[in-house]
Motif scaffolding. Structure first.
Motif, short mmCIF file in Angstrom:
data_model
loop_
_atom_site.label_atom_id
_atom_site.label_comp_id
_atom_site.label_asym_id
_atom_site.label_seq_id
_atom_site.Cartn_x
_atom_site.Cartn_y
_atom_site.Cartn_z
N GLY A 117 -16.15 38.59 -39.45
CA GLY A 117 -15.64 38.27 -38.14
C GLY A 117 -14.97 36.92 -38.04
O GLY A 117 -14.93 36.31 -36.95
N ARG A 130 -20.79 31.21 -39.81
CA ARG A 130 -20.08 31.34 -38.53
C ARG A 130 -20.99 30.93 -37.38
O ARG A 130 -20.56 30.23 -36.44
CB ARG A 130 -19.62 32.79 -38.36
CG ARG A 130 -18.82 33.06 -37.09
CD ARG A 130 -18.70 34.56 -36.84
NE ARG A 130 -20.01 35.15 -36.58
CZ ARG A 130 -20.26 36.46 -36.60
NH1 ARG A 130 -19.32 37.32 -36.91
NH2 ARG A 130 -21.47 36.91 -36.33
N ARG A 137 -21.54 35.23 -42.13
CA ARG A 137 -21.89 35.34 -40.72
C ARG A 137 -22.84 34.21 -40.31
O ARG A 137 -22.74 33.67 -39.20
CB ARG A 137 -22.53 36.70 -40.45
CG ARG A 137 -21.54 37.86 -40.52
CD ARG A 137 -22.22 39.18 -40.27
NE ARG A 137 -21.27 40.30 -40.29
CZ ARG A 137 -21.50 41.46 -40.87
NH1 ARG A 137 -22.67 41.68 -41.49
NH2 ARG A 137 -20.59 42.43 -40.84
N ASP A 163 -12.97 38.90 -43.28
CA ASP A 163 -12.68 39.83 -42.18
C ASP A 163 -13.95 40.52 -41.71
O ASP A 163 -14.21 40.64 -40.50
CB ASP A 163 -11.66 40.87 -42.62
CG ASP A 163 -10.24 40.33 -42.71
OD1 ASP A 163 -9.97 39.24 -42.14
OD2 ASP A 163 -9.40 40.97 -43.38
N GLU A 164 -14.77 40.99 -42.66
CA GLU A 164 -15.99 41.69 -42.30
C GLU A 164 -16.97 40.78 -41.58
O GLU A 164 -17.75 41.24 -40.73
CB GLU A 164 -16.65 42.28 -43.56
CG GLU A 164 -17.80 43.23 -43.26
CD GLU A 164 -18.37 43.89 -44.50
OE1 GLU A 164 -19.44 44.51 -44.39
OE2 GLU A 164 -17.74 43.81 -45.58
#
Length: 223
Positions: free
Chosen positions: A155, A109, A106, A152-153
């Motif tokens: 995002g 990201r 994350r 996937d978790e």
């Protein structure tokens, strides 16, 4: 471990080539070590940011890359809350060291602009977890399934996910789990890198193997 395999030039160049199409104009590398990949990628890019979490290694990284005008070097530890506008985040053999690997993804990201890429290589298959892995701080190894679940978790939108270096997995397992050796420079590494690796690379361009020493993943930041 990777620093001990500095003579595996063909191996490194293969992994350099895997990432290049996804890096864009201004990527950031998470966990640059001593900069082996950064030096290889920089000539193809307008700007490049190399990072390292460990303070002592950061000093060594800055010294090594001081003569590279397009490379910025900075400290970074994941997970964090920093926001950025990089074209991509690339991280090779780092995520397996981080307990909160979804949090780290994350954070990557958040560093990358919408549509940009997260490019990863991680070690594959828990059965290959060896004393060498434990000694170098690995907390897990991955399969395509577990890598997909983490992405996937976090995002992220998966674009490419496959195994790489099938013969390397067999050699690594025999060396580190059966014979309890630590990966290091020497005749065995040189023979593998010179004779075996080019054949493996050529074959995997034609057929994706069902297993490998590494998982290679590319995921996109949602637009």
């Amino acid at each position: 471990m990777l620093e001990g395999l500095a003579t595996a030039v063909n191996h490194r160049r293969w992994f350099v080539e895997l990432a290049l199409p996804y890096l864009g104009d201004n990527p950031i590398e998470i966990g640059s070590g001593l900069g082996d990949y950064a030096i290889e990628w920089a000539p193809f890019l307008e700007r490049f940011t190399a990072t390292e979490a460990d303070p002592d290694r950061l000093v060594a990284l800055k010294e090594r890359l001081a003569s590279e005008p397009t490379i910025e070097v900075r400290q970074m530890l994941l997970p964090n809350t920093e926001q950025g506008d990089y074209s991509a985040a690339v991280s090779y053999n780092v995520l397996e060291h981080i307990e909160d690997h979804v949090g780290a993804l994350r954070s990557m990201r958040n560093l990358v602009r919408p549509g940009g890429a997260i490019v990863l290589i991680v070690p594959a298959f828990e059965f290959a977890m060896s004393p060498a892995d434990i000694a170098t701080g690995h907390v897990r190894r991955y399969t395509k399934k577990t890598m997909r679940a983490a992405l996937d978790e976090a995002g992220l939108e998966i674009e490419t996910l496959h195994y790489a270096n099938a013969l390397g997995l067999l050699g690594y397992y025999m060396a580190t789990s059966v014979f309890r050796l630590m990966p290091k420079e020497g005749p065995m590494v040189k023979v593998y890198d010179t004779l075996v690796l080019p054949v493996t690379k050529a074959a995997e361009r034609v057929v994706r193997p069902p297993f490998g020493q590494s998982v290679f993943a590319v995921a996109r930041v949602p637009s």
